[in-house]
Scaffold this motif. Structure first.
Motif, mmCIF file in Angstrom:
data_model
loop_
_atom_site.group_PDB
_atom_site.id
_atom_site.type_symbol
_atom_site.label_atom_id
_atom_site.label_comp_id
_atom_site.label_asym_id
_atom_site.label_seq_id
_atom_site.Cartn_x
_atom_site.Cartn_y
_atom_site.Cartn_z
ATOM 1 N N THR A 2 0.847 -1.194 0.000
ATOM 2 C CA THR A 2 0.000 0.000 0.000
ATOM 3 C C THR A 2 0.882 1.244 0.000
ATOM 4 O O THR A 2 1.814 1.361 0.796
ATOM 5 C CB THR A 2 -0.914 0.013 1.240
ATOM 6 O OG1 THR A 2 -1.701 -1.171 1.234
ATOM 7 C CG2 THR A 2 -1.840 1.217 1.224
ATOM 8 N N ARG A 4 1.376 5.701 -0.342
ATOM 9 C CA ARG A 4 0.737 6.941 0.118
ATOM 10 C C ARG A 4 -0.457 7.303 -0.763
ATOM 11 O O ARG A 4 -1.463 7.821 -0.296
ATOM 12 C CB ARG A 4 1.729 8.113 0.084
ATOM 13 C CG ARG A 4 2.718 8.168 1.226
ATOM 14 C CD ARG A 4 3.456 9.501 1.200
ATOM 15 N NE ARG A 4 4.588 9.531 2.106
ATOM 16 C CZ ARG A 4 5.840 9.230 1.781
ATOM 17 N NH1 ARG A 4 6.118 8.860 0.537
ATOM 18 N NH2 ARG A 4 6.812 9.292 2.671
ATOM 19 N N ASP A 6 -2.423 5.213 -2.477
ATOM 20 C CA ASP A 6 -3.529 4.327 -2.107
ATOM 21 C C ASP A 6 -4.194 4.802 -0.819
ATOM 22 O O ASP A 6 -5.428 4.876 -0.735
ATOM 23 C CB ASP A 6 -3.012 2.897 -1.902
ATOM 24 C CG ASP A 6 -2.384 2.287 -3.143
ATOM 25 O OD1 ASP A 6 -2.841 2.620 -4.253
ATOM 26 O OD2 ASP A 6 -1.441 1.493 -2.994
ATOM 27 N N ARG A 7 -3.373 5.117 0.180
ATOM 28 C CA ARG A 7 -3.918 5.523 1.474
ATOM 29 C C ARG A 7 -4.697 6.828 1.370
ATOM 30 O O ARG A 7 -5.735 6.996 2.014
ATOM 31 C CB ARG A 7 -2.799 5.647 2.509
ATOM 32 C CG ARG A 7 -2.183 4.318 2.918
ATOM 33 C CD ARG A 7 -1.301 4.457 4.138
ATOM 34 N NE ARG A 7 -0.092 5.211 3.885
ATOM 35 C CZ ARG A 7 1.051 4.700 3.426
ATOM 36 N NH1 ARG A 7 1.126 3.392 3.168
ATOM 37 N NH2 ARG A 7 2.116 5.450 3.231
ATOM 38 N N ARG A 8 -4.212 7.757 0.549
ATOM 39 C CA ARG A 8 -4.906 9.036 0.438
ATOM 40 C C ARG A 8 -6.262 8.873 -0.248
ATOM 41 O O ARG A 8 -7.254 9.466 0.200
ATOM 42 C CB ARG A 8 -4.024 10.038 -0.315
ATOM 43 C CG ARG A 8 -4.624 11.445 -0.463
ATOM 44 C CD ARG A 8 -5.082 12.052 0.873
ATOM 45 N NE ARG A 8 -4.069 12.111 1.890
ATOM 46 C CZ ARG A 8 -3.309 13.173 2.150
ATOM 47 N NH1 ARG A 8 -3.443 14.262 1.420
ATOM 48 N NH2 ARG A 8 -2.431 13.132 3.125
ATOM 49 N N GLU A 10 -8.062 6.187 -0.230
ATOM 50 C CA GLU A 10 -8.916 5.497 0.741
ATOM 51 C C GLU A 10 -9.461 6.475 1.772
ATOM 52 O O GLU A 10 -10.645 6.422 2.138
ATOM 53 C CB GLU A 10 -8.111 4.389 1.435
ATOM 54 C CG GLU A 10 -7.823 3.185 0.548
ATOM 55 C CD GLU A 10 -6.816 2.232 1.177
ATOM 56 O OE1 GLU A 10 -6.421 2.472 2.350
ATOM 57 O OE2 GLU A 10 -6.416 1.265 0.512
#
Length: 277
Positions: A2, A4, A6-8, A10
């Protein structure tokens, strides 16, 4: 793995809204002011940052972004200094994704392996390289993915269902849908067609789809946010830089000029709720 990016996406999805992706040219109008601009973007509402890699032959860019690249090169900006800018930004912000956008030639000259290692160490999260088609994935795309970087591909109104699988094969992070044909800053998209195009792309991928070209203010951002996972703005920001300059040089108003445009566009993006009823 994962990233940054992807996390943002999400996190933004959990908030029930589209993401705002902002493009500025690294080194425009000078390296120091450029770093100040990039540092100001998240505070103004940017969720992800695309950082242009200045290049002498930017054939896909319109006059405004070409001029930004010329200003940056004249101020001594280089790919090595672009990575240094990212490192300086990362010293203060470890969360906001940074995507380098541009052309393959400067990376080729730098050396692909060296560039990818240095980019990863600097804190770069992804690449958009507009002149490398899927048929050339061995040149940069696959090595970038192996190095832990997202490789974001462009889709256009002319990318039909037969071509889409090839475009999406090694794409990661998100898909960047160019909503009009032609160079950057050239036209206003048909928002109804944008929504349909995003839906068509999503039939082929689970990746978020961010839409760019033609975003100029809160109203245009709001219209695109209704049908997209992300809204990309670039030309309006580099024009804000240009209009703030005095005799080609930064002024005390330069950083705030860009921030004001981002705040306005961020407000338009955030007016669209994507929370399930």
């Amino acid at each position: 793995m994962t990233t940054r990016i992807d996390r943002r996406f999400e996190a933004v999805r959990a908030e029930g809204r589209a993401a705002l992706v902002t493009f500025v040219m690294a080194g425009d109008p000078d390296p120091e002011t450029s770093l100040d601009i990039v540092r100001a973007l998240p505070k103004a509402g940017a969720d992800l940052i695309e950082l242009g890699m200045p290049f002498t032959d930017p054939m896909a860019d319109g006059p405004a972004i070409q001029a930004a690249g010329v200003r940056a090169l004249a101020a001594g900006m280089s790919l090595r200094k672009t990575l240094a800018l990212v490192r300086a930004f990362r010293a203060e912000d470890d969360a906001t994704p940074i995507i380098l956008m541009g052309y393959f030639n400067p990376i080729y000259v730098y050396g692909v392996d060296s560039f990818l290692a240095d980019a990863r160490t600097a804190g770069v999260d992804g690449l958009i390289v507009v002149d490398l088609p899927p048929e050339e994935d061995h040149e940069l795309c696959k090595p970038a993915l192996a190095a832990g970087l997202n490789f974001i591909r462009l889709a256009t109104p002319t990318t039909d269902d037969k071509r889409l699988p090839a475009v999406l094969a090694n794409t990661s992070g998100f898909v960047y849908y160019v909503s009009v044909t032609g160079i950057t800053g050239a036209a206003i998209p048909d928002y109804g067609k944008v929504t349909g195009a995003v839906a068509r792309i999503k039939r082929h991928t689970d990746l978020p789809v961010a839409v760019g070209f033609g975003v100029k203010n809160a109203e245009t951002a709001e219209a695109i946010a209704r049908g997209a996972d992300g809204v990309v703005v670039g030309t309006a920001l580099v024009e804000a830089v240009r209009l703030s300059l005095s005799e080609g040089r930064a002024t005390p108003a330069t950083v705030e000029a860009v921030s004001a445009v981002v705040r306005d566009i961020a407000a338009g993006v955030r007016r669209v709720s994507k929370k399930a009823a």
